[in-house]
Design a protein around this motif. Sequence first.
Motif, PDB file in Angstrom:
ATOM      1  N   ASP A  16       0.832  -1.202   0.000  1.00  0.00           N
ATOM      2  CA  ASP A  16       0.000   0.000   0.000  1.00  0.00           C
ATOM      3  C   ASP A  16       0.872   1.261   0.000  1.00  0.00           C
ATOM      4  N   SER A  17       0.579   2.169  -0.894  1.00  0.00           N
ATOM      5  CA  SER A  17       1.377   3.401  -1.036  1.00  0.00           C
ATOM      6  C   SER A  17       1.327   4.299   0.196  1.00  0.00           C
ATOM      7  N   ARG A  71      -1.043  -4.709  -1.795  1.00  0.00           N
ATOM      8  CA  ARG A  71      -2.045  -4.139  -2.701  1.00  0.00           C
ATOM      9  C   ARG A  71      -2.953  -5.255  -3.208  1.00  0.00           C
ATOM     10  N   SER A 174      -3.862  -0.611 -11.291  1.00  0.00           N
ATOM     11  CA  SER A 174      -4.092  -1.781 -10.453  1.00  0.00           C
ATOM     12  C   SER A 174      -3.200  -2.912 -10.943  1.00  0.00           C
TER      13      SER A 174
END
Length: 192
Positions: A16-17, A71, A174
């Motif tokens: 996750d960023s 992610r 994505s």
Amino acid sequence: MKNLNICIDIDGTITDSYFWLDKAAEYFNIKVKHEDFKEYEFCKALGISEKDYNGFYEKYKFEYHRQDILRVGAKDVINDLYMNDNIYFVTARDKSLENITSSYLKNNEIHFHGLYVLGTHYKIDKAEELKCDIFIEDNLNNALQLSNVGFKVLLLDATYNRHVNDPGITRVYSWIDIYDEIVNYKFLQKVI
């Protein structure tokens, strides 16, 4: 023989960023919205000194890298690509994180052929050594460096990397987009 050599960054790419941003904001008691995170450096996004951020990072890097959130779709796509392609993780993480990074990937059942913990954002030499066909990245500076020397780069969209227009960089949103781009690339290169 595998079809492609795919190099993949880790932080902000398979993870996750905003995980670290949220953790740092909580630690420093700062409110920050993800959409306001316009620069890759967390200290700038939080309005704190680099020294303060580095102190926080050194204190929590082992604990938080164990907790990094994957992610959506990253594991499934990578493991599917692994069946026909060489998967190499190439990360700027410092060398002290090599064992925890390897354990994280294995604990999350992510298959790969090589892990390279460089301790620097300069990834060109390793990409050349690995004969990289596609590099998956989220850091805009890294993506531009790689693109400028001829690598095909898939840039995973984040608020801090949206100001780019480079013909060697394809923006993806994505891991499904990443998979589709790689399949299309194989078709065009006739390596399927």
